[in-house]
Scaffold this motif. Sequence first.
Motif, short mmCIF file in Angstrom:
data_model
loop_
_atom_site.label_atom_id
_atom_site.label_comp_id
_atom_site.label_asym_id
_atom_site.label_seq_id
_atom_site.Cartn_x
_atom_site.Cartn_y
_atom_site.Cartn_z
N VAL A 114 119.69 40.02 69.66
CA VAL A 114 119.61 38.79 68.61
C VAL A 114 120.38 37.30 69.08
O VAL A 114 119.88 36.66 68.25
N TRP A 115 121.03 37.29 70.08
CA TRP A 115 121.52 36.15 70.43
C TRP A 115 120.95 35.31 71.34
O TRP A 115 120.80 34.09 71.62
N ALA A 116 120.86 36.22 72.61
CA ALA A 116 120.12 35.63 73.91
C ALA A 116 119.39 36.34 74.39
O ALA A 116 119.41 36.89 75.33
N PRO A 117 118.00 36.22 73.93
CA PRO A 117 116.83 36.92 74.45
C PRO A 117 116.51 36.27 75.86
O PRO A 117 116.52 35.11 76.10
N ASP A 118 115.70 37.04 76.60
CA ASP A 118 115.27 36.50 77.81
C ASP A 118 116.47 36.01 78.66
O ASP A 118 116.26 34.94 79.35
N ARG A 119 117.44 36.73 78.71
CA ARG A 119 118.54 36.05 79.53
C ARG A 119 119.21 36.97 80.50
O ARG A 119 119.48 38.42 80.05
N ILE A 120 119.49 36.68 81.94
CA ILE A 120 119.95 37.74 82.85
C ILE A 120 121.38 38.06 82.33
O ILE A 120 122.23 37.17 82.39
N MET A 121 121.69 39.41 82.45
CA MET A 121 123.06 39.91 82.49
C MET A 121 123.58 40.29 83.67
O MET A 121 124.71 40.48 83.73
N PHE A 122 122.82 41.08 84.49
CA PHE A 122 123.15 41.59 85.76
C PHE A 122 122.65 41.30 86.82
O PHE A 122 121.28 40.81 86.80
N VAL A 123 123.08 41.07 88.12
CA VAL A 123 122.31 40.56 89.18
C VAL A 123 122.95 41.26 90.59
O VAL A 123 123.82 41.73 90.84
#
Length: 210
Positions: free
Chosen positions: A166-175
Amino acid sequence: MIRHVVMIKFKKDAPREKIDIFLEEVKKLPHLNKEIRDYSHGEVVHTRYHSGDFDFANCCDIDSYEAMERYMSHWAHLRMTPFLPDILENMISFDWEIDYWGPGFDTKAAKEEAEKETARVLPRHDDPAKAFVPEVRGQTKKRAIEMLSAVGLELDPEVDEIIGSVWAPDRIMFVTPEAGAEVDKGTKVKIGITGDWLTGPAVPAEATAW
């Protein structure tokens, strides 16, 4: 200095005219109570889904604990009580000691910080056969591809969608490998990224420092 924040949820059936009366009366607080510093208030920004289950908030700074006690028991504060029963469903108050004030915007300092940030997120390796994994967390998939390419790496085609956001769509969280890891040029980097459902308004286009 203490920062005092109050958040209010109005009743669903609260008459709008009574909400407006409350809003008009609460504006008078900083003019009637000398303990208040930097007062502000307003109704919720409804386009921000993570604003929470509240409709109104006010915020002010107060010099000390003693001043807070005076503020809370001041007649100008207590006079607000009768305006609430018809409109109030829930209220939460939160106070904290301010131990840092951000400086005013400094163009020179901002440029220096941007250079540091560039070096942090896109570190360059001295060995032409090696690369450091860029800090792509927080970036979009499209931007990650550009950043990886800039240091001679590739995006693994197998992408994990972690959760809708709901806050950060299409954002990378893990790599994987982790940001900063030393790898061979051409290594495929795998990402875990948030979904694109329940999104609010599109994030404004803004160039990053790097």
